[in-house]
Design a protein around this motif. Structure first.
Motif, PDB file in Angstrom:
ATOM      1  N   ALA A   1       0.832  -1.206   0.000  1.00  0.00           N
ATOM      2  CA  ALA A   1       0.000   0.000   0.000  1.00  0.00           C
ATOM      3  C   ALA A   1       0.866   1.256   0.000  1.00  0.00           C
ATOM      4  O   ALA A   1       0.570   2.237  -0.698  1.00  0.00           O
ATOM      5  CB  ALA A   1      -0.940  -0.003   1.208  1.00  0.00           C
ATOM      6  N   GLN A   2       1.945   1.228   0.786  1.00  0.00           N
ATOM      7  CA  GLN A   2       2.864   2.376   0.811  1.00  0.00           C
ATOM      8  C   GLN A   2       3.519   2.587  -0.550  1.00  0.00           C
ATOM      9  O   GLN A   2       3.679   3.724  -1.009  1.00  0.00           O
ATOM     10  CB  GLN A   2       3.928   2.167   1.891  1.00  0.00           C
ATOM     11  N   ASP A   3       3.883   1.489  -1.210  1.00  0.00           N
ATOM     12  CA  ASP A   3       4.453   1.595  -2.557  1.00  0.00           C
ATOM     13  C   ASP A   3       3.433   2.171  -3.537  1.00  0.00           C
ATOM     14  O   ASP A   3       3.777   2.980  -4.416  1.00  0.00           O
ATOM     15  CB  ASP A   3       4.909   0.213  -3.045  1.00  0.00           C
ATOM     16  N   ALA A   4       2.162   1.755  -3.378  1.00  0.00           N
ATOM     17  CA  ALA A   4       1.103   2.257  -4.260  1.00  0.00           C
ATOM     18  C   ALA A   4       0.887   3.757  -4.063  1.00  0.00           C
ATOM     19  O   ALA A   4       0.680   4.495  -5.035  1.00  0.00           O
ATOM     20  CB  ALA A   4      -0.205   1.503  -3.993  1.00  0.00           C
ATOM     21  N   ILE A   5       0.965   4.209  -2.804  1.00  0.00           N
ATOM     22  CA  ILE A   5       0.821   5.645  -2.514  1.00  0.00           C
ATOM     23  C   ILE A   5       1.970   6.422  -3.156  1.00  0.00           C
ATOM     24  O   ILE A   5       1.766   7.483  -3.763  1.00  0.00           O
ATOM     25  CB  ILE A   5       0.774   5.901  -0.992  1.00  0.00           C
ATOM     26  N   ALA A   6       3.187   5.894  -3.016  1.00  0.00           N
ATOM     27  CA  ALA A   6       4.352   6.553  -3.621  1.00  0.00           C
ATOM     28  C   ALA A   6       4.197   6.644  -5.133  1.00  0.00           C
ATOM     29  O   ALA A   6       4.517   7.671  -5.750  1.00  0.00           O
ATOM     30  CB  ALA A   6       5.623   5.783  -3.262  1.00  0.00           C
ATOM     31  N   GLN A   7       3.704   5.564  -5.734  1.00  0.00           N
ATOM     32  CA  GLN A   7       3.483   5.565  -7.178  1.00  0.00           C
ATOM     33  C   GLN A   7       2.415   6.589  -7.573  1.00  0.00           C
ATOM     34  O   GLN A   7       2.550   7.274  -8.592  1.00  0.00           O
ATOM     35  CB  GLN A   7       3.067   4.177  -7.653  1.00  0.00           C
ATOM     36  N   GLU A   8       1.350   6.694  -6.751  1.00  0.00           N
ATOM     37  CA  GLU A   8       0.289   7.675  -7.009  1.00  0.00           C
ATOM     38  C   GLU A   8       0.863   9.089  -7.016  1.00  0.00           C
ATOM     39  O   GLU A   8       0.530   9.908  -7.879  1.00  0.00           O
ATOM     40  CB  GLU A   8      -0.805   7.557  -5.945  1.00  0.00           C
ATOM     41  N   HIS A   9       1.718   9.392  -6.039  1.00  0.00           N
ATOM     42  CA  HIS A   9       2.295  10.729  -5.926  1.00  0.00           C
ATOM     43  C   HIS A   9       3.283  11.019  -7.073  1.00  0.00           C
ATOM     44  O   HIS A   9       3.418  12.181  -7.489  1.00  0.00           O
ATOM     45  CB  HIS A   9       2.995  10.898  -4.583  1.00  0.00           C
ATOM     46  N   ASP A  10       3.955   9.990  -7.552  1.00  0.00           N
ATOM     47  CA  ASP A  10       4.961  10.186  -8.606  1.00  0.00           C
ATOM     48  C   ASP A  10       4.347  10.251 -10.001  1.00  0.00           C
ATOM     49  O   ASP A  10       5.002  10.714 -10.943  1.00  0.00           O
ATOM     50  CB  ASP A  10       5.988   9.046  -8.568  1.00  0.00           C
ATOM     51  N   LEU A  11       3.109   9.797 -10.131  1.00  0.00           N
ATOM     52  CA  LEU A  11       2.471   9.711 -11.447  1.00  0.00           C
ATOM     53  C   LEU A  11       2.130  11.109 -11.969  1.00  0.00           C
ATOM     54  O   LEU A  11       1.412  11.871 -11.324  1.00  0.00           O
ATOM     55  CB  LEU A  11       1.191   8.868 -11.335  1.00  0.00           C
ATOM     56  N   SER A  12       2.643  11.460 -13.127  1.00  0.00           N
ATOM     57  CA  SER A  12       2.345  12.764 -13.729  1.00  0.00           C
ATOM     58  C   SER A  12       1.023  12.693 -14.486  1.00  0.00           C
ATOM     59  O   SER A  12       0.478  11.613 -14.727  1.00  0.00           O
ATOM     60  CB  SER A  12       3.455  13.183 -14.681  1.00  0.00           C
ATOM     61  N   PHE A  13       0.527  13.847 -14.891  1.00  0.00           N
ATOM     62  CA  PHE A  13      -0.751  13.913 -15.605  1.00  0.00           C
ATOM     63  C   PHE A  13      -0.691  13.124 -16.912  1.00  0.00           C
ATOM     64  O   PHE A  13      -1.582  12.328 -17.218  1.00  0.00           O
ATOM     65  CB  PHE A  13      -1.105  15.382 -15.872  1.00  0.00           C
ATOM     66  N   SER A  14       0.355  13.332 -17.695  1.00  0.00           N
ATOM     67  CA  SER A  14       0.462  12.636 -18.986  1.00  0.00           C
ATOM     68  C   SER A  14       0.632  11.126 -18.798  1.00  0.00           C
ATOM     69  O   SER A  14       0.068  10.330 -19.550  1.00  0.00           O
ATOM     70  CB  SER A  14       1.634  13.199 -19.797  1.00  0.00           C
ATOM     71  N   GLN A  15       1.406  10.741 -17.774  1.00  0.00           N
ATOM     72  CA  GLN A  15       1.577   9.315 -17.487  1.00  0.00           C
ATOM     73  C   GLN A  15       0.256   8.675 -17.074  1.00  0.00           C
ATOM     74  O   GLN A  15      -0.050   7.541 -17.458  1.00  0.00           O
ATOM     75  CB  GLN A  15       2.620   9.131 -16.378  1.00  0.00           C
ATOM     76  N   ALA A  16      -0.520   9.420 -16.271  1.00  0.00           N
ATOM     77  CA  ALA A  16      -1.811   8.900 -15.809  1.00  0.00           C
ATOM     78  C   ALA A  16      -2.776   8.708 -16.978  1.00  0.00           C
ATOM     79  O   ALA A  16      -3.523   7.720 -17.025  1.00  0.00           O
ATOM     80  CB  ALA A  16      -2.415   9.856 -14.784  1.00  0.00           C
ATOM     81  N   LEU A  17      -2.771   9.622 -17.934  1.00  0.00           N
ATOM     82  CA  LEU A  17      -3.633   9.488 -19.109  1.00  0.00           C
ATOM     83  C   LEU A  17      -3.253   8.258 -19.932  1.00  0.00           C
ATOM     84  O   LEU A  17      -4.122   7.547 -20.443  1.00  0.00           O
ATOM     85  CB  LEU A  17      -3.537  10.737 -19.983  1.00  0.00           C
ATOM     86  N   LYS A  18      -1.940   8.002 -20.044  1.00  0.00           N
ATOM     87  CA  LYS A  18      -1.487   6.827 -20.785  1.00  0.00           C
ATOM     88  C   LYS A  18      -1.795   5.529 -20.039  1.00  0.00           C
ATOM     89  O   LYS A  18      -2.064   4.504 -20.661  1.00  0.00           O
ATOM     90  CB  LYS A  18       0.018   6.925 -21.032  1.00  0.00           C
ATOM     91  N   LEU A  19      -1.783   5.610 -18.701  1.00  0.00           N
ATOM     92  CA  LEU A  19      -2.035   4.414 -17.891  1.00  0.00           C
ATOM     93  C   LEU A  19      -3.521   4.102 -17.792  1.00  0.00           C
ATOM     94  O   LEU A  19      -3.911   2.934 -17.784  1.00  0.00           O
ATOM     95  CB  LEU A  19      -1.450   4.609 -16.489  1.00  0.00           C
TER      96      LEU A  19
END
Length: 535
Positions: free
Chosen positions: A25-43
């Motif tokens: 869960a902590q890793d998932a939170i870190a990934q959420e915070h690191d995810l940029s807008f463009s990366q999120a759209l691609k994901l």
């Protein structure tokens, strides 16, 4: 192996699983915070698409909200349902204006309470499809209404499924999107509301020259379009993975997350994403396992519920009812009927532009800053509208009417780039995950009550056969803006860049709203404290 050894082994296994899940869960939170807008759209391309489809149902609410208020200014509708007040001039009397405006809101009170239960029991997808199916036969009542009484019944019944649409798309948008996209997708719900209003105004402007029954029946018939389009699309929509986790259907949740995300992204870990949902849900259940409406008023959930209720009430207090009656209001302020319709269409075009501008503001400022200062500006605008109403009442001039109309255009832009879209964002982010549906239902329910009150007051404020305040009504809503500013300063927190788990901890620690953005959160330490350290 003895019984005590088996129990110890089971406890150790459970603890090990719990620790591993917490680490994921902590890793998932870190990934959420690191995810940029463009990366999120691609994901999440498919997640974005399904959120847009689900939110499109809100077009119907915006359409219905604008439809009745605008029909009051339509000559054909006035002649068919109104009373002759002077030579060749008909008016829908203020009591009937209030009743018809509030009919849908009364139905929504029932629909909202139902939505809180069925959306959590049967899921968001089934709830939306059911609501859209119910709307189809109800439209026949308003389409063929021979009198104001029948039209009122149709409006009340129509409001029941609209109550389902007011909460479900917002929660769905938040629960199928990553952290950096949720504000944009929840904001889009307000876009749909504005789309509905501008479509209603445009259609009514298009039939304005008709002098028969089709001038008002065609606008009612347009409402059949949306269920026909949306029901087949939503049949194939995925369910919210958060809802599936809350129901204990983890395998289905995994499949949905895989379906919502792009398989080409090798850095995304589905298991860790699900672990964050599980840890968040289990933590909230340890704080309060209840999921009833009563639980929304217990412990820290009381504070969260009060905040979302206040935010939704601000939608009314900032002067929205006045903008809802803008066509009728401008007509009473001195503009010709055609020009009043044109100004209203322009107002909603500006609203759409304001919605896009809100997306520019979101990455630059926090939700709290945008929300607070927009209310300050709205207060100034309402005072100016009221001030112009004083000379307009004494010696009416076209210049005053155009100035008032221009201020309403500015207020429409301001509302739709700040207060309007942020209401959906803030109210979907602030409640806990297990009470999100019911918290928003309570907030929307209270908002519907304030809308009913405003729906009674506004016709009397504007109608020349009643109080006839005209533009001086702006002073009344300036008072509402002042109350909203005080509430926002002391109660509304900053949820930007915070996951649901982080917000849970901030509320549990009783962090003041003004300090939410500055307070650090450690998931393991704040959830398990010293016990986690010992392990």
């Amino acid at each position: 192996m003895g019984r005590s050894s088996l129990v110890d082994h089971a406890a150790e296994t459970a603890s090990a699983t719990e620790i591993e899940r917490l680490a994921d869960a902590q890793d998932a939170i870190a990934q959420e915070h690191d995810l940029s807008f463009s990366q999120a759209l691609k994901l999440y391309p498919k997640g974005v698409l399904w959120s847009i489809v689900m939110s499109t149902a809100v077009v119907m609410e915006g359409y219905d909200t604008k439809l009745i208020g605008t029909l009051f200014a339509q000559p054909a509708f006035q002649k068919r349902y109104g009373q002759l007040v002077k030579a060749n001039s008909y008016q829908i009397l203020a009591p009937w204006q209030a009743g018809l405006s509030n009919g849908s809101s009364v139905g929504q009170l029932f629909g909202l309470l139902i939505a809180g239960y069925i959306s959590e029991r049967y899921g968001f997808r089934r709830t939306m499809i059911t609501g859209l199916a119910i709307i189809i036969p109800i439209i026949f009542i308003t389409f063929f209404a021979p009198s104001l009484v029948v039209l009122e019944v149709g409006q009340i019944l129509f409001g029941v499924p609209l109550g389902l649409f007011q909460t479900t798309p917002v929660i769905y948008a938040l629960e199928i999107s990553p952290l950096c996209l949720r504000a944009y997708l929840t904001n889009y719900v307000n876009f749909c509301w504005a789309f509905g209003q501008i479509i209603a105004t445009g259609i009514l402007r298009g039939v304005l020259n008709l002098d028969n029954q089709w001038a008002y029946r065609i606008p009612f018939a347009v409402q059949w379009v949306w269920p026909v389009i949306l029901i087949p699309l939503l049949y194939f929509a995925p369910e919210s993975p958060w809802w599936l986790v809350r129901r204990g259907r983890l395998e289905e949740a995994r499949e949905v997350v895989k379906r919502l995300t792009s398989s080409r992204n090798i850095n995304f870990d589905v298991e860790k994403n699900i672990a964050l949902m599980v840890v968040t849900t289990e933590y909230e259940r340890t704080v309060n396992a209840e999921t009833s409406y009563r639980a929304c008023f217990q412990g820290t959930n009381l504070r969260r519920t009060v905040i979302v209720i206040g935010i939704y009430c601000i939608q009314t207090l900032n002067g929205n009812p006045l903008r809802g009656y803008s066509t009728y209001f401008l007509e009473q302020a001195g503009l010709p009927t055609i020009q009043a319709f044109n100004m209203t269409v322009a107002g909603f075009a500006v609203a759409i532009v304001g919605g896009f501008f809100s997306w520019v503001l979101l990455p630059l400022f926090g939700r709290r800053i945008i929300y607070f200062w927009s209310l300050v500006l709205m207060l100034i605008i309402m005072v100016l509208v009221g001030a112009l109403g004083i000379p307009q009442a004494e010696s009416p001039k076209p210049a005053y009417a155009w100035a008032i109309g221009s201020l309403l255009l500015v207020s429409s832009f301001l509302y739709n780039c700040s207060i309007g879209p942020l209401t959906n964002t803030l109210c979907s982010e602030i409640p806990s995950a297990i009470l999100r549906s019911k918290s928003i239902v309570l907030a929307r329910w209270t908002y519907a009550v304030t809308t009913i009150v405003a729906g009674v007051l506004t016709p009397y404020q504007l109608n020349p056969t009643a109080w006839n305040w005209s533009a001086k009504t702006g002073f009344f809503w300036a008072g509402g803006c002042l109350i909203s500013i005080v509430f926002t300063f002391f109660y509304v927190p900053e949820p930007k860049d915070r996951t649901t788990a982080e917000l849970d901890i901030l509320f549990e620690k009783k962090v003041p709203p003004r300090h939410f953005s500055k307070t650090s959160v450690d998931l393991a330490e704040d959830i398990y404290g010293d016990e986690e350290k010992k392990i």
